[in-house]
Design a protein around this motif. Structure first.
Motif, PDB file in Angstrom:
ATOM      1  N   TYR A 251      -6.929   9.662  -4.621  1.00 53.57           N
ATOM      2  CA  TYR A 251      -6.312   8.939  -5.726  1.00 53.57           C
ATOM      3  C   TYR A 251      -6.260   9.800  -6.985  1.00 53.57           C
TER       4      TYR A 251
ATOM      5  N   LEU B  77      -2.180   6.373  -5.297  1.00 58.74           N
ATOM      6  CA  LEU B  77      -2.614   6.931  -4.027  1.00 58.74           C
ATOM      7  C   LEU B  77      -1.829   8.226  -3.835  1.00 58.74           C
TER       8      LEU B  77
ATOM      9  N   ALA C 137       0.814  -1.218   0.000  1.00 59.93           N
ATOM     10  CA  ALA C 137       0.000   0.000   0.000  1.00 59.93           C
ATOM     11  C   ALA C 137       0.847   1.267   0.000  1.00 59.93           C
ATOM     12  N   ASP C 138       2.079   1.190   0.493  1.00 63.88           N
ATOM     13  CA  ASP C 138       2.955   2.373   0.494  1.00 63.88           C
ATOM     14  C   ASP C 138       3.752   2.509  -0.794  1.00 63.88           C
TER      15      ASP C 138
ATOM     16  N   ASP D  28      -1.756  -4.278  -3.133  1.00 66.03           N
ATOM     17  CA  ASP D  28      -2.508  -4.107  -1.888  1.00 66.03           C
ATOM     18  C   ASP D  28      -3.531  -2.973  -1.960  1.00 66.03           C
ATOM     19  N   ASP D  29      -3.208  -1.888  -2.631  1.00 66.68           N
ATOM     20  CA  ASP D  29      -4.117  -0.742  -2.747  1.00 66.68           C
ATOM     21  C   ASP D  29      -4.040  -0.234  -4.175  1.00 66.68           C
ATOM     22  N   ALA D  30      -3.245   0.791  -4.407  1.00 67.99           N
ATOM     23  CA  ALA D  30      -3.011   1.321  -5.748  1.00 67.99           C
ATOM     24  C   ALA D  30      -1.577   0.964  -6.138  1.00 67.99           C
TER      25      ALA D  30
ATOM     26  N   ARG E  27      -9.014   8.974   1.426  1.00 71.64           N
ATOM     27  CA  ARG E  27      -8.085   8.199   0.586  1.00 71.64           C
ATOM     28  C   ARG E  27      -8.105   8.854  -0.797  1.00 71.64           C
TER      29      ARG E  27
END
Length: 187
Positions: A142, A152, A46-47, A92-94, A140
């Motif tokens: 984007y 993100l 995610a980071d 995990d996220d972007a 959050r």
């Protein structure tokens, strides 16, 4: 071919950043349709950190190279694709993180350019919108980057943007870029 990272994003004019974004020569991953070969055993945290078999990929050049062959599939999954292979990758996220922003202009003449953790550059516009998900207490933010993939917006960058919010045509606060208004408040 991977885009050369900007020498110093902060020293570039927004016109130079827009030119770099337009000139980005990425492989035509949208036209490559090989058979799925398996799992790359890679993950994008995610980071924005990249991992292979649980170990961080420390070489930024490798991350930039892999990012050029990253594609989002219609089902929302991500793959690394070449003309002859397609391998799953966990995101995990972007897949990207916007780590720096540069603003110029006022009102509907504004422009917002971003540098991503892969050193790619993107300018927010109608095709590359900014959107805010989450809640007012835990937003959050984007930026749509390319091929249905998002970046993100890093918390520090988001706070810089929030300091510049203006009232939009519908009364909500947000920012303009390339003639498009991006509200930072819910409707």
């Amino acid at each position: 071919m991977p885009m050369q990272p900007p020498a110093d994003f902060a020293s570039l004019s927004l016109a130079e950043v827009a030119r770099l974004a337009a000139e980005a020569k990425l492989p035509p991953v949208d036209r490559w349709n090989p058979t799925h070969c398996g799992d790359s055993e890679m993950r994008i945290a995610a980071d924005g950190s990249w991992f292979h078999q649980g170990s961080p990929i420390a070489r930024a050049e490798m991350v930039r190279l892999f990012a050029t062959i990253l594609r989002r599939e219609p089902d929302g999954s991500h793959v690394l694709v070449t003309p002859v292979e397609k391998l799953s990758i966990t995101v995990d996220d972007a897949p990207f993180v916007a780590v720096e922003a540069k603003l110029s202009g006022e009102g509907d003449q504004g422009r917002i350019a971003f540098r991503l953790n892969t050193d790619e550059v993107a300018v927010a516009d109608a095709e590359h919108p900014i959107r805010i998900e989450g809640t007012a207490d835990a937003p959050r933010p984007y930026l749509r980057v390319r091929g249905g993939m998002d970046a993100l917006i890093a918390r520090t960058v988001f706070y810089e943007l929030v300091e510049q919010l203006v009232e939009g045509p519908d009364g909500r606060r947000g920012l303009w870029s390339e003639g498009a208004f991006f509200p930072f408040e819910p409707a």
